[in-house]
Design an enzyme around this catalytic site. Structure first.
Site, PDB file in Angstrom:
ATOM      1  N   ASP A  42      45.811   5.335 -27.525  1.00  0.00           N
ATOM      2  CA  ASP A  42      44.775   6.246 -26.992  1.00  0.00           C
ATOM      3  C   ASP A  42      45.397   7.082 -25.883  1.00  0.00           C
ATOM      4  OD1 ASP A  42      42.565   5.424 -28.478  1.00  0.00           O
ATOM      5  OD2 ASP A  42      42.105   3.797 -27.093  1.00  0.00           O
ATOM      6  N   LYS A  55      38.738  -3.850 -27.711  1.00  0.00           N
ATOM      7  CA  LYS A  55      40.065  -3.427 -27.238  1.00  0.00           C
ATOM      8  C   LYS A  55      40.724  -4.404 -26.263  1.00  0.00           C
ATOM      9  CE  LYS A  55      39.450   1.495 -28.044  1.00  0.00           C
ATOM     10  NZ  LYS A  55      39.649   2.851 -27.567  1.00  0.00           N
ATOM     11  N   GLY A  85      35.504   9.084 -13.361  1.00  0.00           N
ATOM     12  CA  GLY A  85      35.043   7.938 -14.136  1.00  0.00           C
ATOM     13  C   GLY A  85      35.981   6.762 -14.038  1.00  0.00           C
ATOM     14  N   ALA A  86      35.416   5.598 -13.789  1.00  0.00           N
ATOM     15  CA  ALA A  86      36.222   4.384 -13.655  1.00  0.00           C
ATOM     16  C   ALA A  86      35.738   3.297 -14.614  1.00  0.00           C
ATOM     17  CB  ALA A  86      36.197   3.887 -12.209  1.00  0.00           C
ATOM     18  N   GLY A  87      35.410   3.701 -15.845  1.00  0.00           N
ATOM     19  CA  GLY A  87      35.137   2.731 -16.905  1.00  0.00           C
ATOM     20  C   GLY A  87      36.467   2.407 -17.592  1.00  0.00           C
ATOM     21  N   GLY A  88      36.385   1.930 -18.837  1.00  0.00           N
ATOM     22  CA  GLY A  88      37.606   1.596 -19.571  1.00  0.00           C
ATOM     23  C   GLY A  88      38.496   2.824 -19.746  1.00  0.00           C
ATOM     24  N   ASN A 141      44.678  -0.520 -28.647  1.00  0.00           N
ATOM     25  CA  ASN A 141      43.960   0.086 -29.775  1.00  0.00           C
ATOM     26  C   ASN A 141      44.785   0.107 -31.048  1.00  0.00           C
ATOM     27  OD1 ASN A 141      45.743   2.266 -29.145  1.00  0.00           O
ATOM     28  ND2 ASN A 141      44.381   3.568 -30.347  1.00  0.00           N
ATOM     29  N   GLY A 168      38.445  16.245 -26.140  1.00  0.00           N
ATOM     30  CA  GLY A 168      39.208  15.041 -26.464  1.00  0.00           C
ATOM     31  C   GLY A 168      39.644  14.922 -27.918  1.00  0.00           C
ATOM     32  N   THR A 182      38.872  -0.623 -32.078  1.00  0.00           N
ATOM     33  CA  THR A 182      37.989   0.218 -31.277  1.00  0.00           C
ATOM     34  C   THR A 182      36.924  -0.631 -30.592  1.00  0.00           C
ATOM     35  OG1 THR A 182      36.762   2.289 -31.223  1.00  0.00           O
ATOM     36  CG2 THR A 182      36.442   0.920 -33.185  1.00  0.00           C
TER      37      THR A 182
HETATM   38  P1  ATR Z   1      34.267   3.764 -21.209  1.00  0.00           P
HETATM   39  O1  ATR Z   1      34.864   2.453 -21.597  1.00  0.00           O
HETATM   40  O2  ATR Z   1      34.096   4.730 -22.342  1.00  0.00           O
HETATM   41  O3  ATR Z   1      34.957   4.391 -20.044  1.00  0.00           O
HETATM   42  P2  ATR Z   1      32.181   2.637 -19.568  1.00  0.00           P
HETATM   43  O4  ATR Z   1      33.102   1.528 -19.220  1.00  0.00           O
HETATM   44  O5  ATR Z   1      30.765   2.332 -19.896  1.00  0.00           O
HETATM   45  O6  ATR Z   1      32.746   3.462 -20.801  1.00  0.00           O
HETATM   46  O7  ATR Z   1      32.234   3.704 -18.352  1.00  0.00           O
HETATM   47  C1  ATR Z   1      31.416   4.812 -18.295  1.00  0.00           C
HETATM   48  C2  ATR Z   1      31.803   5.670 -17.090  1.00  0.00           C
HETATM   49  O8  ATR Z   1      30.888   6.764 -17.005  1.00  0.00           O
HETATM   50  C3  ATR Z   1      31.743   4.951 -15.760  1.00  0.00           C
HETATM   51  O9  ATR Z   1      32.704   5.531 -14.897  1.00  0.00           O
HETATM   52  C4  ATR Z   1      30.327   5.301 -15.261  1.00  0.00           C
HETATM   53  O10 ATR Z   1      30.142   5.225 -13.871  1.00  0.00           O
HETATM   54  P3  ATR Z   1      29.722   3.811 -13.198  1.00  0.00           P
HETATM   55  O11 ATR Z   1      30.952   2.967 -13.214  1.00  0.00           O
HETATM   56  O12 ATR Z   1      29.286   4.177 -11.822  1.00  0.00           O
HETATM   57  O13 ATR Z   1      28.611   3.266 -14.045  1.00  0.00           O
HETATM   58  C5  ATR Z   1      30.266   6.731 -15.716  1.00  0.00           C
HETATM   59  N1  ATR Z   1      28.875   7.189 -15.808  1.00  0.00           N
HETATM   60  C6  ATR Z   1      28.010   6.926 -16.801  1.00  0.00           C
HETATM   61  N2  ATR Z   1      26.830   7.543 -16.559  1.00  0.00           N
HETATM   62  C7  ATR Z   1      26.969   8.216 -15.382  1.00  0.00           C
HETATM   63  C8  ATR Z   1      26.134   9.069 -14.608  1.00  0.00           C
HETATM   64  N3  ATR Z   1      24.898   9.364 -14.991  1.00  0.00           N
HETATM   65  N4  ATR Z   1      26.631   9.597 -13.448  1.00  0.00           N
HETATM   66  C9  ATR Z   1      27.893   9.315 -13.050  1.00  0.00           C
HETATM   67  N5  ATR Z   1      28.748   8.531 -13.755  1.00  0.00           N
HETATM   68  C10 ATR Z   1      28.282   7.986 -14.896  1.00  0.00           C
END
Ligand code: ATR
Length: 298
Positions: free
Chosen positions: A117, A81, A141-144, A102, A260, A77
């Site tokens: 996952d 990862k 959302g475009a994080g991980g 994972n 989730g 986790t």
């Molecule tokens: P994870 O790995 O869980 O996806 P992360 O990589 O920190 O976590 O990604 C968090 C996501 O939430 C990203 O898409 C982030 O947008 P940014 O890439 O623009 O930072 C999004 N996010 C977090 N807070 C936000 C907010 N207040 N408004 C819009 N998007 C948000």
């Protein structure tokens, strides 16, 4: 013998007992021991599952040590990862594309990495009767997490995939990567502020940002009823709270919405099946799901 609402865990560790576990940091709040120790008990499999807190500079040592200790499998986790990947002997294609692992499965040559996952989300959708085949999808959302979800949707037959993110550059990088890897052009990056420009349609919407996570339960990434008129079904990867504001807005617009928790359940089930070369029945998965809800108090 510990009684957990009808399912009894009998801790009977013997010389033959195999060990699986979780590496991450922090790991105190994990529900994975609940999933795996109860599955082992219910299925009569001689296995114990334990959490291991591993610091970032010790990931390689942890994996080598686990292999030397004959550990059957590991979950991985946050924040490890991606960091585990150089220490694997092999990696599943989907996990490779996502760039995150994972689940490690012991082989003769070392550990092979998987991403359950995302298999978990896919299986949760299947049990909800939601098919991605030719469906248009919006990933928020475009994080991980958003990256993994986008990859999964594009791999599993979705039509168009709109990847919406606050920082457009991150969405663009993922869209380009997924399109290139899969040899397609179905993923399109859009700034989240531009959501109203998306074609009018009914979309599967998968909320993959951290917005709305407890304690910020009143937050939502798009707060506009008009957006939710376009939702066919909503998924929020968040399960705490059990009903997020995103889910409430979907439901108010007449669309079903899921949290989730089932994804978490099925990522565990899929890992358990890989380690033990078995198939967990839906009835047994349901029992574990009830225990998870009980643990969360929902
Ligand atoms: P994870 O790995 O869980 O996806 P992360 O990589 O920190 O976590 O990604 C968090 C996501 O939430 C990203 O898409 C982030 O947008 P940014 O890439 O623009 O930072 C999004 N996010 C977090 N807070 C936000 C907010 N207040 N408004 C819009 N998007 C948000």
């Amino acid at each position: 013998m510990q009684d957990l609402g009808g399912v009894a865990i009998k801790m009977n560790i013997k010389g033959s007992t195999r060990t699986c576990g979780l590496i991450g940091n922090p790991i105190k709040h994990t529900m994975s021991p609940t999933i795996h120790n109860n599955l082992a008990s219910m299925l009569g499999i001689d296995l114990v599952y334990v959490p291991f807190q591993v610091e970032e500079d010790k990931v390689g040592d942890a994996i080598k040590g686990a292999y030397a200790l004959n550990i059957l499998g590991l979950n991985v986790t946050v924040p490890h990862k991606s960091a585990v990947i150089p220490y694997l002997c092999d990696i599943d294609e989907l996990a490779k594309g996502i760039g995150a692992v994972n689940t490690l499965v012991r082989t003769e040559d070392g550990y092979k990495g998987y991403n359950t996952d995302i298999l978990g989300l896919y299986r949760a959708m299947q049990t909800d009767g939601v098919s991605l085949e030719d469906e248009d999808v919006i990933v928020l959302g475009a994080g991980g997490a958003g990256r993994a979800v986008t990859f999964m949707c594009a791999t599993k037959g979705a039509g168009k995939v709109y990847l919406l993110n606050r920082s457009l550059d991150k969405a663009k990088a993922i869209a380009a990567d997924v399109n290139r890897t899969l040899g397609c052009d179905k993923v399109e990056a859009v700034a989240i502020s531009e959501y109203s420009r998306l074609p009018k349609n009914k979309y599967i919407v998968i909320q993959s940002t951290s917005v709305g996570l407890a304690p910020n339960v009143d937050d939502v990434v798009i707060d506009d009823e008009a957006f939710y008129e376009n939702v066919k079904v909503g998924y929020d990867l968040i399960y705490n709270p059990a009903a997020t504001r995103f889910m409430k807005l979907c439901k108010e617009a007449g669309a079903p919405a899921y949290n989730g928790l089932k994804m978490l359940l099925y990522q565990g089930v899929a890992a358990f099946e890989l380690w033990n070369d078995c198939k967990v029945s839906e009835a047994d998965a349901d029992k574990i799901y009830e225990l998870m809800k009980q643990e969360l108090g929902i």
